[in-house]
Design an enzyme around this catalytic site. Sequence first.
Site, PDB file in Angstrom:
ATOM      1  N   ARG A 128       0.820  -1.221   0.000  1.00 62.39           N
ATOM      2  CA  ARG A 128       0.000   0.000   0.000  1.00 62.39           C
ATOM      3  C   ARG A 128       0.852   1.268   0.000  1.00 62.39           C
ATOM      4  O   ARG A 128       0.512   2.276   0.624  1.00 62.39           O
ATOM      5  CB  ARG A 128      -0.946   0.012   1.211  1.00 62.39           C
ATOM      6  CG  ARG A 128      -1.875  -1.190   1.288  1.00 62.39           C
ATOM      7  CD  ARG A 128      -2.813  -1.274   0.083  1.00 62.39           C
ATOM      8  NE  ARG A 128      -3.649  -2.466   0.154  1.00 62.39           N
ATOM      9  CZ  ARG A 128      -3.329  -3.636  -0.409  1.00 62.39           C
ATOM     10  NH1 ARG A 128      -2.201  -3.757  -1.104  1.00 62.39           N
ATOM     11  NH2 ARG A 128      -4.126  -4.676  -0.304  1.00 62.39           N
ATOM     12  N   SER A 164     -12.203  -0.959   2.547  1.00 67.29           N
ATOM     13  CA  SER A 164     -11.550  -1.317   3.813  1.00 67.29           C
ATOM     14  C   SER A 164     -10.849  -0.086   4.386  1.00 67.29           C
ATOM     15  O   SER A 164     -10.236   0.696   3.660  1.00 67.29           O
ATOM     16  CB  SER A 164     -10.558  -2.464   3.617  1.00 67.29           C
ATOM     17  OG  SER A 164      -9.587  -2.124   2.650  1.00 67.29           O
ATOM     18  N   GLU A 173      -6.263   3.541   5.467  1.00 65.21           N
ATOM     19  CA  GLU A 173      -6.096   3.497   4.012  1.00 65.21           C
ATOM     20  C   GLU A 173      -6.678   4.727   3.333  1.00 65.21           C
ATOM     21  O   GLU A 173      -6.177   5.192   2.319  1.00 65.21           O
ATOM     22  CB  GLU A 173      -6.778   2.234   3.437  1.00 65.21           C
ATOM     23  CG  GLU A 173      -6.044   0.957   3.760  1.00 65.21           C
ATOM     24  CD  GLU A 173      -6.323  -0.141   2.733  1.00 65.21           C
ATOM     25  OE1 GLU A 173      -6.389   0.181   1.538  1.00 65.21           O
ATOM     26  OE2 GLU A 173      -6.479  -1.291   3.143  1.00 65.21           O
TER      27      GLU A 173
END
Length: 307
Positions: free
Chosen positions: A179, A230, A300
């Site tokens: 990520r 998410s 995120e």
Amino acid sequence: MYKFQKANIQKQSKQYIWLLILGGVMILASLIYLLCLDSVNKKIVTDSIYTYFHNFRKEEYDAFSLFLGSVGSNLLFSDKRYKDVLIKLDEFNKIEFVGNKVICGAGASLMKVSKEAAKRSLTGLEFAAGIPGSIGGAIYMNAGAYKSDMGYIVQSVTVLTDDLRIITLTNQEMDFHYRSSLLQREKGFICLEAVLKLVKGDRKEIENVLRERKERRLASQPLEYPSAGSVFRNPEGMFAGKMIEDIGLKGLTKGGAQVSEKHANFIINKNEASAKDIHDLILFVQEAVEEHYHIKLKVEQEFVNWE
């Protein structure tokens, strides 16, 4: 009376003639533009964004900041009015297949590229079929699922630098990690285009994988409610959703926002939630997990216009 009417009719006729001439000129100009557009499309795209940023930065807009976006699927704006400059790159949506490679504009839909690749029996993008973002955003975040991510398939990325140069970066130069990518550190770089390298596969097998994963998502994720996907990254060797569930936070509500009862790593808009409801719930869950596990989960989503 007759002379007056005749003069008035002549005057109206001249007006209609001029309107027809003006309309004809506008139609002709549009046709010329459309005829020219295809042959110089790439140059127009390159020049227009270069010119825009060049002019913008030369003018006295020091009080403003720039924010780049496209689909906005991974962003959480505050409830306050956004007063700075938001630039959407969703018109940069080219998708061109050349052999086992695909050239994508930064604004192209990641899910669409995945589906088009499957139609051509190209494997490597199955993980992206359920990620509702753009190519540019996916590269920025190094989006992924099912133990794969963009770092495995990106061959090169074309960016506009903060000093207005257009350069191409290799996969290695993009420095992909979980990520994470170079673009998160080089805030002045703007993704314009990417080349993805895929592998020839069996179309039926690819479509079976896509179908199975879609069924799994429908069963395990709260897709019936609005959300930004998410919320937290998985710590190494652990699952954020299970950590949240194990400390009893599934179903926790703040205003109209709720920790999903179907999947604890999703915070959903259950009932007309404000951005503050969602923001506060994210921070509460993050603090609760840190207090219990001594691990601070990384969010995120990107928070925009929060102070």
